[in-house]
Design a protein around this motif. Structure first.
Motif, PDB file in Angstrom:
ATOM      1  N   ASP A  29       0.859  -1.200   0.000  1.00 35.63           N
ATOM      2  CA  ASP A  29       0.000   0.000   0.000  1.00 35.63           C
ATOM      3  C   ASP A  29       0.891   1.245   0.000  1.00 35.63           C
ATOM      4  O   ASP A  29       1.872   1.316   0.747  1.00 35.63           O
ATOM      5  CB  ASP A  29      -0.901  -0.024   1.251  1.00 35.63           C
ATOM      6  CG  ASP A  29      -1.875   1.144   1.287  1.00 35.63           C
ATOM      7  OD1 ASP A  29      -3.062   0.944   0.999  1.00 35.63           O
ATOM      8  OD2 ASP A  29      -1.431   2.283   1.594  1.00 35.63           O
ATOM      9  N   GLY A  30       0.534   2.191  -0.831  1.00 36.75           N
ATOM     10  CA  GLY A  30       1.305   3.430  -0.908  1.00 36.75           C
ATOM     11  C   GLY A  30       1.335   4.146   0.439  1.00 36.75           C
ATOM     12  O   GLY A  30       0.317   4.249   1.112  1.00 36.75           O
ATOM     13  N   ARG A  31       2.512   4.619   0.821  1.00 38.76           N
ATOM     14  CA  ARG A  31       2.641   5.339   2.099  1.00 38.76           C
ATOM     15  C   ARG A  31       2.365   6.828   1.857  1.00 38.76           C
ATOM     16  O   ARG A  31       3.022   7.445   1.035  1.00 38.76           O
ATOM     17  CB  ARG A  31       4.062   5.148   2.643  1.00 38.76           C
ATOM     18  CG  ARG A  31       4.396   5.992   3.842  1.00 38.76           C
ATOM     19  CD  ARG A  31       5.734   5.545   4.389  1.00 38.76           C
ATOM     20  NE  ARG A  31       6.295   6.458   5.344  1.00 38.76           N
ATOM     21  CZ  ARG A  31       7.426   7.148   5.157  1.00 38.76           C
ATOM     22  NH1 ARG A  31       8.094   7.039   4.013  1.00 38.76           N
ATOM     23  NH2 ARG A  31       7.886   7.929   6.089  1.00 38.76           N
ATOM     24  N   PHE A  33      -0.173   8.280   0.381  1.00 39.05           N
ATOM     25  CA  PHE A  33      -0.556   8.596  -0.998  1.00 39.05           C
ATOM     26  C   PHE A  33      -1.630   9.674  -1.078  1.00 39.05           C
ATOM     27  O   PHE A  33      -1.925  10.172  -2.168  1.00 39.05           O
ATOM     28  CB  PHE A  33      -0.954   7.336  -1.780  1.00 39.05           C
ATOM     29  CG  PHE A  33       0.176   6.848  -2.653  1.00 39.05           C
ATOM     30  CD1 PHE A  33       1.462   6.721  -2.129  1.00 39.05           C
ATOM     31  CD2 PHE A  33      -0.023   6.537  -3.997  1.00 39.05           C
ATOM     32  CE1 PHE A  33       2.523   6.296  -2.926  1.00 39.05           C
ATOM     33  CE2 PHE A  33       1.032   6.116  -4.804  1.00 39.05           C
ATOM     34  CZ  PHE A  33       2.304   5.999  -4.273  1.00 39.05           C
ATOM     35  N   ASP A  76      -4.261   2.873  -4.021  1.00 37.59           N
ATOM     36  CA  ASP A  76      -2.791   2.805  -3.947  1.00 37.59           C
ATOM     37  C   ASP A  76      -2.326   1.456  -3.410  1.00 37.59           C
ATOM     38  O   ASP A  76      -1.247   1.365  -2.837  1.00 37.59           O
ATOM     39  CB  ASP A  76      -2.259   3.941  -3.059  1.00 37.59           C
ATOM     40  CG  ASP A  76      -2.662   3.782  -1.602  1.00 37.59           C
ATOM     41  OD1 ASP A  76      -3.651   3.056  -1.320  1.00 37.59           O
ATOM     42  OD2 ASP A  76      -1.995   4.381  -0.733  1.00 37.59           O
TER      43      ASP A  76
HETATM   44 MG    MG Z   1      -1.773   4.289   1.324  1.00 37.45          MG
END
Ligand code: MG
Ligand code: DGT
Ligand code: MG
Ligand code: MG
Ligand code: MG
Length: 259
Positions: A29-31, A33, A76
Motif C-alpha cells: 500500500d502506498g505510504r 498517498f 494505492d
Molecule cells: Mg496508502
C-alpha cells in the motif's frame, strides 16, 4: 568466512516462516498517498495514469515472481496471491514481503515517465507491505471480496463527492450532503442531478484491476527459417471483472485449490 567468531550473531535472526499449506497474500500500500496524489496532481476521483502505472508494476512483479497466481489492485494498493503449495523463500514472511514491495516500488519509479509524461516525479514514492496467510479458499475469496467491496464503496462515494464539488458545491457542503447516505442514495444523486448511470462508469474504476496469467497467442520469427512461430504463453494481464461472485471463479477454475 565460514566459521568466524562472529558467526553466533546469526542466532538473533528469528524464523518467520508462514504456516505451510495456506494461501499467502502480500498486500502493498502506498505510504502517504493522500499527499503523493495531491503533489502529483492526480485527477479526481480517479487518475487513469496512476491506475495504469500501478497495474504495470503488478504485471512486472508477476513476470518476476512466478509463484504469484493472481493479483488484485485498487487505489494505492495491490494484493498478490501465492498458492498453498508454494515454497517461495521457504515461506519466510519478511523475505517475501520485502522482495515484492521492493520490486513494485522500483518499477513504479522506473516506469513513471511512461505514464506521466512531462509530469516529473517530485519525491521518492514508498510502499509498505505485509504477508498474511489464509487457510482455505473461502477465506481467500472473502479477503479478495473485502478489497473489491472497499473499491466499490470508495469509488461510489468519491464519484458522487467530486460530481457535487465540480458542480460548484464546497467540499464541506458535499461532505455534509453525503453523510449518512446509502448506496442507492448516491446512485440517485448521480442519476438525477448529473445524468450519470453509475453502472456505466468504466469497470476499471468500479471493480479495480485483477491480474491473471492469461493464455495469449504470441507470434515470433524463427531465427532459422524466418517463419512465423505461434505459441501460447501465459502473460500477466489486467482485467476488470467482478471477483466477488461465483462466475469469475467458474471461468478460471485453475486459480483455486481443488488440489
Ligand atoms: Mg496508502
Ligand atoms: P497510508 O496508506 O496510511 O500511508 O496513507 P495514505 O495517505 O496512502 O491513505 P490510503 O492508503 O488509505 O488511501 C489512499 C490515498 O490515495 C487516498 O487519499 C486517495 C489517494 N488516491 C489513490 N488513487 C487515487 C487516484 O486515482 N486519484 C486521486 N485523486 N487520489 C488517489
Ligand atoms: Mg492506510
Ligand atoms: Mg490505500
Ligand atoms: Mg544477498
Amino acid at each position: 568466512m565460514a566459521n568466524s567468531k562472529y558467526e553466533y550473531v546469526r542466532h538473533f535472526e528469528l524464523a518467520d516462516n508462514m504456516l505451510p499449506n495456506t494461501w499467502l497474500v502480500v498486500r502493498i500500500d502506498g505510504r502517504g498517498f493522500h499527499r503523493f496524489s495531491q503533489s502529483h496532481d492526480f485527477a479526481k476521483p480517479n487518475d487513469r495514469r496512476a491506475i495504469d502505472l500501478m497495474n504495470r508494476c503488478a504485471i512486472e512483479v508477476m513476470k518476476d515472481v512466478k509463484d504469484i497466481v493472481l493479483a488484485y489492485g485498487q487505489s494505492d494498493e495491490y494484493s498478490f496471491i501465492i498458492p498453498k503449495t508454494s515454497n517461495l523463500y521457504s515461506r519466510r514472511s519478511s523475505k517475501i514481503s520485502s522482495t515484492v514491495v521492493s520490486l513494485f516500488a522500483s518499477n513504479y519509479v522506473m516506469h513513471w515517465a511512461e505514464y506521466f509524461d512531462e509530469n516529473k516525479l517530485k519525491y521518492a514514492p514508498c510502499f509498505d507491505s505485509r504477508t498474511v496467510c489464509y487457510p482455505n479458499d473461502k477465506i481467500l475469496r472473502d479477503y479478495l471480496s473485502w478489497r473489491q467491496a472497499d473499491c466499490h464503496i470508495n469509488n461510489l462515494y468519491n464519484t458522487t463527492f467530486w460530481a457535487l464539488v465540480k458542480s460548484g458545491m464546497t467540499e464541506k457542503k458535499a461532505e455534509d450532503r453525503l453523510r449518512g447516505t446509502f448506496s442507492k442514495d448516491k446512485h440517485e444523486i448521480l442519476f438525477t442531478e448529473f445524468n450519470i448511470n453509475y453502472n456505466n462508469i468504466d469497470p476499471i474504476f468500479r471493480k479495480g484491476s485483477t491480474i491473471i496469467r492469461q493464455k495469449t497467442e504470441v507470434i515470433s520469427i524463427s531465427p532459422r527459417d524466418f517463419q512465423e512461430v505461434k505459441r501460447i504463453k501465459l502473460i500477466p494481464t489486467a482485467i476488470h471483472d467482478d471477483i466477488i461472485g461465483q462466475e469469475f471463479w467458474d471461468t478460471h477454475p485453475d486459480l483455486l485449490d481443488n488440489q
